[in-house]
Write a protein that holds these residues in place. Structure first.
Motif, PDB file in Angstrom:
ATOM      1  N   LEU A  59       0.831  -1.210   0.000  1.00 23.86           N
ATOM      2  CA  LEU A  59       0.000   0.000   0.000  1.00 23.86           C
ATOM      3  C   LEU A  59       0.864   1.258   0.000  1.00 23.86           C
ATOM      4  CD1 LEU A  59      -2.558  -1.003   2.795  1.00 23.86           C
ATOM      5  CD2 LEU A  59      -2.963  -1.026   0.324  1.00 23.86           C
ATOM      6  N   THR A  60       0.392   2.284  -0.666  1.00 24.52           N
ATOM      7  CA  THR A  60       1.022   3.604  -0.557  1.00 24.52           C
ATOM      8  C   THR A  60       0.478   4.271   0.696  1.00 24.52           C
ATOM      9  OG1 THR A  60      -0.707   4.746  -1.798  1.00 24.52           O
ATOM     10  CG2 THR A  60       1.132   3.806  -3.083  1.00 24.52           C
ATOM     11  N   GLN A  61       1.125   5.351   1.095  1.00 24.32           N
ATOM     12  CA  GLN A  61       0.602   6.116   2.237  1.00 24.32           C
ATOM     13  C   GLN A  61      -0.801   6.623   1.930  1.00 24.32           C
ATOM     14  OE1 GLN A  61       3.596   9.130   3.043  1.00 24.32           O
ATOM     15  NE2 GLN A  61       4.629   7.791   4.530  1.00 24.32           N
ATOM     16  N   GLN A  62      -1.029   7.033   0.702  1.00 17.63           N
ATOM     17  CA  GLN A  62      -2.344   7.551   0.314  1.00 17.63           C
ATOM     18  C   GLN A  62      -3.411   6.459   0.398  1.00 17.63           C
ATOM     19  OE1 GLN A  62      -3.178  10.949  -0.553  1.00 17.63           O
ATOM     20  NE2 GLN A  62      -5.112   9.980   0.011  1.00 17.63           N
ATOM     21  N   GLU A  63      -3.062   5.235  -0.064  1.00 15.99           N
ATOM     22  CA  GLU A  63      -4.038   4.137  -0.018  1.00 15.99           C
ATOM     23  C   GLU A  63      -4.394   3.773   1.420  1.00 15.99           C
ATOM     24  OE1 GLU A  63      -2.958   1.736  -4.147  1.00 15.99           O
ATOM     25  OE2 GLU A  63      -1.663   1.484  -2.394  1.00 15.99           O
ATOM     26  N   LEU A  64      -3.398   3.741   2.303  1.00 15.03           N
ATOM     27  CA  LEU A  64      -3.685   3.452   3.707  1.00 15.03           C
ATOM     28  C   LEU A  64      -4.528   4.577   4.311  1.00 15.03           C
ATOM     29  CD1 LEU A  64      -3.446   1.745   6.255  1.00 15.03           C
ATOM     30  CD2 LEU A  64      -1.220   2.850   6.689  1.00 15.03           C
ATOM     31  N   ALA A  65      -4.182   5.815   3.985  1.00 18.10           N
ATOM     32  CA  ALA A  65      -4.942   6.964   4.502  1.00 18.10           C
ATOM     33  C   ALA A  65      -6.396   6.876   4.052  1.00 18.10           C
ATOM     34  CB  ALA A  65      -4.303   8.270   4.019  1.00 18.10           C
ATOM     35  N   ASP A  66      -6.617   6.535   2.795  1.00 21.90           N
ATOM     36  CA  ASP A  66      -7.988   6.415   2.284  1.00 21.90           C
ATOM     37  C   ASP A  66      -8.753   5.323   3.027  1.00 21.90           C
ATOM     38  OD1 ASP A  66      -7.453   8.448   0.483  1.00 21.90           O
ATOM     39  OD2 ASP A  66      -7.170   7.099  -1.237  1.00 21.90           O
ATOM     40  N   ARG A  67      -8.123   4.179   3.248  1.00 21.06           N
ATOM     41  CA  ARG A  67      -8.801   3.072   3.941  1.00 21.06           C
ATOM     42  C   ARG A  67      -9.159   3.433   5.378  1.00 21.06           C
ATOM     43  NH1 ARG A  67      -5.903  -2.650   2.331  1.00 21.06           N
ATOM     44  NH2 ARG A  67      -6.213  -2.479   0.086  1.00 21.06           N
ATOM     45  N   ALA A  68      -8.274   4.178   6.028  1.00 21.98           N
ATOM     46  CA  ALA A  68      -8.490   4.512   7.438  1.00 21.98           C
ATOM     47  C   ALA A  68      -9.176   5.874   7.632  1.00 21.98           C
ATOM     48  CB  ALA A  68      -7.149   4.500   8.176  1.00 21.98           C
ATOM     49  N   GLU A  69      -9.563   6.504   6.526  1.00 23.44           N
ATOM     50  CA  GLU A  69     -10.199   7.821   6.554  1.00 23.44           C
ATOM     51  C   GLU A  69      -9.330   8.843   7.279  1.00 23.44           C
ATOM     52  OE1 GLU A  69     -14.168   7.241   8.059  1.00 23.44           O
ATOM     53  OE2 GLU A  69     -14.760   6.080   6.300  1.00 23.44           O
ATOM     54  N   LEU A  70      -8.043   8.870   6.897  1.00 19.89           N
ATOM     55  CA  LEU A  70      -7.072   9.813   7.440  1.00 19.89           C
ATOM     56  C   LEU A  70      -6.416  10.535   6.259  1.00 19.89           C
ATOM     57  CD1 LEU A  70      -5.427   7.349  10.001  1.00 19.89           C
ATOM     58  CD2 LEU A  70      -6.965   9.233  10.563  1.00 19.89           C
ATOM     59  N   THR A  71      -5.491  11.435   6.553  1.00 20.93           N
ATOM     60  CA  THR A  71      -4.781  12.111   5.469  1.00 20.93           C
ATOM     61  C   THR A  71      -3.422  11.448   5.243  1.00 20.93           C
ATOM     62  OG1 THR A  71      -3.636  13.692   6.903  1.00 20.93           O
ATOM     63  CG2 THR A  71      -5.849  14.327   6.097  1.00 20.93           C
ATOM     64  N   LYS A  72      -2.913  11.634   4.035  1.00 21.30           N
ATOM     65  CA  LYS A  72      -1.590  11.097   3.716  1.00 21.30           C
ATOM     66  C   LYS A  72      -0.546  11.749   4.616  1.00 21.30           C
ATOM     67  CE  LYS A  72       1.895  10.790   0.169  1.00 21.30           C
ATOM     68  NZ  LYS A  72       2.567  11.557  -0.820  1.00 21.30           N
ATOM     69  N   GLY A  73      -0.684  13.039   4.884  1.00 24.85           N
ATOM     70  CA  GLY A  73       0.248  13.753   5.751  1.00 24.85           C
ATOM     71  C   GLY A  73       0.284  13.163   7.154  1.00 24.85           C
ATOM     72  N   TYR A  74      -0.896  12.781   7.673  1.00 24.01           N
ATOM     73  CA  TYR A  74      -0.956  12.172   9.011  1.00 24.01           C
ATOM     74  C   TYR A  74      -0.227  10.829   9.010  1.00 24.01           C
ATOM     75  CZ  TYR A  74      -2.632  10.319  13.411  1.00 24.01           C
ATOM     76  OH  TYR A  74      -2.681   9.786  14.664  1.00 24.01           O
ATOM     77  N   ILE A  75      -0.450  10.009   7.970  1.00 27.92           N
ATOM     78  CA  ILE A  75       0.235   8.705   7.876  1.00 27.92           C
ATOM     79  C   ILE A  75       1.742   8.922   7.820  1.00 27.92           C
ATOM     80  CG2 ILE A  75       0.579   6.642   6.444  1.00 27.92           C
ATOM     81  CD1 ILE A  75      -2.135   6.661   7.878  1.00 27.92           C
ATOM     82  N   SER A  76       2.196   9.903   7.045  1.00 28.51           N
ATOM     83  CA  SER A  76       3.618  10.211   6.941  1.00 28.51           C
ATOM     84  C   SER A  76       4.192  10.600   8.302  1.00 28.51           C
ATOM     85  CB  SER A  76       3.832  11.339   5.929  1.00 28.51           C
ATOM     86  OG  SER A  76       5.194  11.706   5.901  1.00 28.51           O
TER      87      SER A  76
END
Length: 185
Positions: free
Chosen positions: A23-40
């Protein structure tokens, strides 16, 4: 904000699981309803997730909280004499298991001391291989119908699909390292 150890470990585990799941950071963020910046930030240990957010991420990454927080035991690499298990027979021959619980591994290394004119019991054919290195003295290796003399500084290696045994035919004790794979002792 400086990352702390706990946040850093959680972030490392999230990143590792995300990468293992492709998964990319964006894909994980989308699944968890978070932002890519937060995942980073999370992966770099710069933020601490709430319990609810962490549980959501763990679920999105296809694991369980118990698996996520399980710490793997550090592999034991070096063993000392205190760790060895020794069996001495009535003739004074000794077998030392020099890696505890090695029978659970793919190799079982032994330190064997044979008194003069003594032998170990014959081993029946089995799967695997045998290796030995004679440290001192010399031994007689019987393998099927063949007999080999192996002296200090020499080694032996064979497929264990024939009857085999070792004996000390000399006048001084023999000492050798013997490794079986898979373990048979």
């Amino acid at each position: 904000m400086e990352p702390n150890y706990v946040n850093g470990r959680i972030g490392e585990k999230i990143k590792d699981l995300r990468n293992r799941n492709g998964l990319t950071q964006q894909e994980l963020a989308d699944r968890a309803e978070l932002t890519k910046g937060y995942i980073s930030q999370l992966e770099r240990g710069q933020v601490a997730p709430s319990v609810v957010t962490l549980l959501d991420l763990i679920e999105c990454l296809g694991t369980t909280p118990s698996e996520f927080f399980r710490e793997t035991e550090e592999e034991h690499v070096v063993y000392s004499e205190e760790d060895f298990f020794e069996k001495i027979d009535e003739a004074g021959n000794s077998i030392q298991w020099i890696v505890p619980n090695a029978q659970q591994n793919q190799m079982e290394p032994l330190l064997v001391v044979l008194q003069p004119k003594e032998a170990l019991a014959e081993d029946k054919p089995h799967e695997g291989e045998e290796f030995g290195y004679v440290i001192s003295g010399h031994i007689q290796l019987r393998l099927g119908g063949n007999v080999y003399m192996v002296k200090a500084g020499e080694s032996f290696y064979f497929s264990a699909n024939k009857k085999h045994s070792i004996a000390n035919t000399g006048a001084t004790r023999a000492k050798l390292i013997w490794v079986s794979t898979p373990p048979t002792f």
